[in-house]
Design an enzyme around this catalytic site. Structure first.
Site, PDB file in Angstrom:
ATOM      1  N   GLU A   3       0.803  -1.297  -0.075  1.00 49.67           N
ATOM      2  CA  GLU A   3       0.091  -0.252   0.036  1.00 49.67           C
ATOM      3  C   GLU A   3       0.772   1.299   0.056  1.00 49.67           C
ATOM      4  O   GLU A   3       0.577   2.257   0.808  1.00 49.67           O
ATOM      5  CB  GLU A   3      -1.105   0.064   1.116  1.00 49.67           C
ATOM      6  CG  GLU A   3      -1.747  -1.245   1.197  1.00 49.67           C
ATOM      7  CD  GLU A   3      -2.608  -1.342   2.458  1.00 49.67           C
ATOM      8  OE1 GLU A   3      -2.430  -0.687   3.699  1.00 49.67           O
ATOM      9  OE2 GLU A   3      -3.322  -2.101   2.625  1.00 49.67           O
ATOM     10  N   CYS A  47     -10.445  -0.049   7.851  1.00 46.31           N
ATOM     11  CA  CYS A  47      -9.910   1.230   8.317  1.00 46.31           C
ATOM     12  C   CYS A  47     -10.549   2.314   7.330  1.00 46.31           C
ATOM     13  O   CYS A  47     -10.766   3.322   7.956  1.00 46.31           O
ATOM     14  CB  CYS A  47      -8.356   1.282   8.078  1.00 46.31           C
ATOM     15  SG  CYS A  47      -7.810   0.864   6.589  1.00 46.31           S
TER      16      CYS A  47
END
Length: 664
Positions: free
Chosen positions: A325, A421
């Site tokens: 990421e 998240c």
């Protein structure tokens, strides 16, 4: 920081003093309050059918001794609840709701019941690994989770005035302050995932306790110093990772991934995990602000420049690869495999707002606006119950399903995620939107975003009420009107001398200003238009922005976009969907001389689409089915339609692309 210096620094307005009254953004705020917050509470309790379970509430119930069971989810599963409570705190600040507050209070009591006697809170280590606290800061997000607890507690305190959650947070922060620091017997450590640092600054602001600011500073300054704490911890652990228990690793962890490869003041390029990076940069800017630290500010400027000028997508997203990421390197911005996590754009907005406080410059407001209008709102569906984690520039659903390198690219938004998240992160940002519209110092109000709203604040000894009207993003008109000026005393006049500063977006090629309907030329400095005068109730300072659709081109080193063009109108970046244009989208091109027209939408009456003439390539006659051939493809004219990127994926699933080939 001296009191005089503090008075000159622009600060966000209290959420309770800003009321959003905007046809575009009001619908998002209402969606968060009426749909998203209740839906996410159901998700946290594992009550959403066919969605990945959260386990968050159950983990807390187990940690509190209220039920039996085993921990489930990721090490940082607690943070989904903390971010939800943060969103609730912001929402309650502007829209009191006794029923929601009661639910939140009960959740806070659950967290308090799970807190240990020494102040520690973490369901993973309480339930699953009770003897292994603080032994794996690299992987296990202990301080990261503590940071989100603190942020949630501060928001809830501001929103309700209640101190129960804040007391839990302070006990935990005090516990961390005893354990971590430069003194003998303390751990000189920091988390593999930054978050605690910016949260401690918020706790300092809420409590005026300097220890929290110093602990945040220690965490930032210690990062990347030699000997490297995270590497030493890994060695002490037997060179193992929590992500692969029992497997001895041959190579040490890559510290650039955690932005711990060198001291933060020496860093000049964004590396590693994108969310971790911008959370850290936010904390650095916070500390530069509170301590008047020019060296730290210089590092923030270097990192800002690298991110926004060399590693940011046109929609304000960051993170080029799904491997970690993460950022990769300058100008490496692939369209079909990018990660562009919603959380990363939210973190970029955090960073931008702090930089605006340090230096009111249009470039910071431009990026804040770009990320907010495009990526953040693209991360949530119109129903408030489906979310994107990844925000790609290009989607080919067949490839998402069949190519392992593109499995992370979803063609449709999901109900929830095991690692969830992003959904509560969107909720907490949009419920605190009032923090981002304005900042003000003792005599100047800065309008960073054009969002219809009413604000009340002190300016140069007067209590001023003003309203903003805005037609963005579909129209280009906005204005600030002085509704009332309350004198400081009975003898003072009901007028006041202060400054209004309007951001001049870089996308507006020609911008006009007016005072009470008459043309005026304000002072333009660093992307803001300043007008200082003795204001009276009824005065109006307006701006007219150029909404002409524009073609956007990439830097010549950005290979993925060579020969391609993207479209923007106002703050909105546009995308082409299969629903309007057919497939494959890769066969389409936009003629360089084609007029780009803004047209109303049949899909939604409040949406402006872009329409233009383009070309479709197809297989030449007689070679149908051949994989390769010598004949060039045939060209046919086709009308092309582009929709705002933020709204893509709200109709039929299909292909999508932002960048389209340009033909002569």
């Amino acid at each position: 920081m001296t009191n005089q210096l503090a008075a000159r620094i622009p600060h966000p307005l209290d959420l309770r003093s800003v009321r959003i009254q905007d046809s575009y953004w009001g619908s998002y705020v209402d969606l968060i309050r009426d749909t998203v917050i209740p839906y996410q509470w159901e998700a946290l309790n594992d009550r959403v059918p066919d969605a990945e379970p959260s386990h968050a509430i159950k983990n807390f119930r187990i940690a509190a001794g209220l039920e039996e069971g085993e921990f489930a989810g990721y090490f940082f599963q607690d943070t989904d609840l903390y971010k939800w409570l943060e969103a609730v705190g912001y929402s309650l600040a502007t829209h009191p709701d006794p029923d929601l507050e009661k639910v939140a209070d009960e959740a806070i009591e659950l967290i308090a019941a799970a807190q240990r006697e020494d102040g520690y809170v973490n369901t993973y280590f309480t339930v699953a690994k009770p003897g292994q606290r603080w032994t794996n800061l690299l992987d296990c997000h202990e301080l990261y989770s503590a940071g989100h607890l603190i942020e949630g507690a501060v928001a809830y305190y501001y929103g309700t005035g209640k101190t129960r959650f804040l007391d839990v947070a302070r006990r935990f922060a005090d516990h961390i302050d005893e354990l971590f620091g430069p003194n003998p017997g303390q751990l000189r450590g920091y988390d593999g995932h930054q978050e605690l640092e910016l949260a401690l600054v918020k706790l300092y602001e809420a409590t005026n306790e300097p220890r929290y600011l110093e602990l945040a500073s220690f965490q930032i300054e210690e990062r990347g110093r030699e000997p490297n704490y995270l590497v030493a911890e890994w060695e002490k652990r037997g060179r193992t990772s929590a992500w692969a228990p029992g497997v001895v690793q041959k190579s040490p962890p890559h510290m650039a991934y955690h932005q711990a490869h060198k001291p933060v003041r020496e860093q000049d390029a964004a590396t590693g995990h994108a969310v971790r990076a911008v959370y850290m940069y936010t904390a650095m800017a916070d500390l530069a602000l509170h301590k008047g630290d020019d060296s730290l500010l210089a590092a923030c400027k270097r990192l800002w420049s690298n991110v926004t000028n060399k590693q940011m997508y046109v929609n304000g997203s960051i993170g080029s690869t799904h491997h970690g990421e993460a950022f990769t390197f300058d100008y490496d911005l692939p369209n079909d495999t990018n990660y562009s996590e919603t959380c990363a754009s939210i973190g970029l907005i955090f960073f931008a707002r702090r930089m605006l406080q340090l230096e009111p410059k249009g470039e910071y407001g431009d990026v804040l606006e770009r990320a907010l209008y495009n990526t953040v709102t693209a991360g949530i569906a119109g129903d408030g119950k489906h979310y994107f984690y990844v925000n790609p520039m290009e989607v080919w659903p067949t490839a998402s399903a069949g190519n392992p390198g593109k499995h992370h690219v979803k063609a449709v938004r999901q109900k929830w995620y095991g690692c969830a998240c992003c959904p509560p992160n969107v909720a907490r940002l949009l419920s605190s939107l009032g923090h981002y519209i304005y900042t003000a110092n003792e005599d100047t109000l800065y309008a960073h975003l054009y969002i219809g709203s009413e604000a009340k604040l002190p300016l140069n000894g007067r209590q001023v009420t003003l309203s903003q009207k805005s037609s963005l993003p579909w129209g280009g008109e906005a204005s600030l009107t002085i509704e009332a000026i309350e004198p400081a005393s009975e003898q003072a006049s009901s007028s006041g001398t202060f400054t209004l500063a309007l951001r001049v977006p870089s996308w507006s090629r020609s911008t006009r200003f007016a005072l009470n309907g008459q043309p005026v030329q304000p002072v333009i400095n660093d992307g803001y238009a300043y007008l200082t005068r003795q204001w009276q109730a009824g005065d109006s300072f307006s701006i007219e922005l150029d909404m002409t659709p524009q073609r956007l081109y990439s830097h010549s080193e950005l290979r993925a976009n060579a020969g391609r063009v993207a479209l923007q109108r106002g703050p909105l970046v546009y995308a082409f969907e299969e629903t309007d244009n057919g497939a494959p989208l890769a066969a389409l091109s936009l003629s360089r001389g084609s007029e780009i027209r803004a047209v109303p939408s049949e899909w939604r009456s409040d949406v402006v689409l872009l329409e233009m003439e383009g070309i479709r390539l197809s297989e030449p006659s007689g070679q149908s089915g051949a994989l390769y051939g010598v004949a060039p493809p045939e060209e046919t004219k086709q009308k092309l339609v582009a929709v705002p990127y933020t709204l893509w994926g709200n109709r039929k699933p299909g292909e999508m692309t932002v960048w389209i080939r340009e033909s002569r």
